[in-house]
Design a protein around this motif. Structure first.
Motif: not given
Length: 117
Positions: A21-39
């Motif tokens: 679920i974590s892999i799918l969420g970050f690759t296809w689900g649009g999840w981001t980390t805090g640093s990439s959201a800040q950027t």
């Protein structure tokens, strides 16, 4: 204490499912980390400030007494050299700043529509 027979496969299944679920969420689900959201937020804010400053740039170009000469020199250049020449005109400088902004120069060139006129 004894555990039921299904405990070990259940734990492995839950762990494998969480990883999947974590892999799918970050690759296809649009999840981001805090640093990439800040950027992304900083990039969007910079783009919006540039767009907000285009009317100021166009106003500075309209008020410049040497407008016709500067526009003629901009038209003579290729599209590659126009941005640097726009920065040299002083129109792409934010009020209160000493140096011109490259992104504002490109946006102001698009607003001037040199190729269409």
């Amino acid at each position: 204490m004894t555990f039921p027979e299904w405990t070990k496969p259940g734990i492995y299944g839950a762990l494998g499912g969480a990883i999947a679920i974590s892999i799918l969420g970050f690759t296809w689900g649009g999840w981001t980390t805090g640093s990439s959201a800040q950027t992304m937020a900083e990039d969007m804010a910079k783009d919006e400030v540039t767009l907000a400053m285009v009317p100021v740039c166009l106003g500075m170009s309209a008020a410049d007494p040497e407008r016709t000469e500067k526009l003629a020199s901009l038209r003579e250049l290729s599209s590659f050299g126009r941005r640097n020449a726009m920065m040299d005109t002083g129109w792409a400088t934010h009020p209160g700043s000493d140096k011109p902004d490259r992104d504002l120069a490109a946006a102001c060139l698009a607003g001037l529509e040199l190729d269409g006129s």
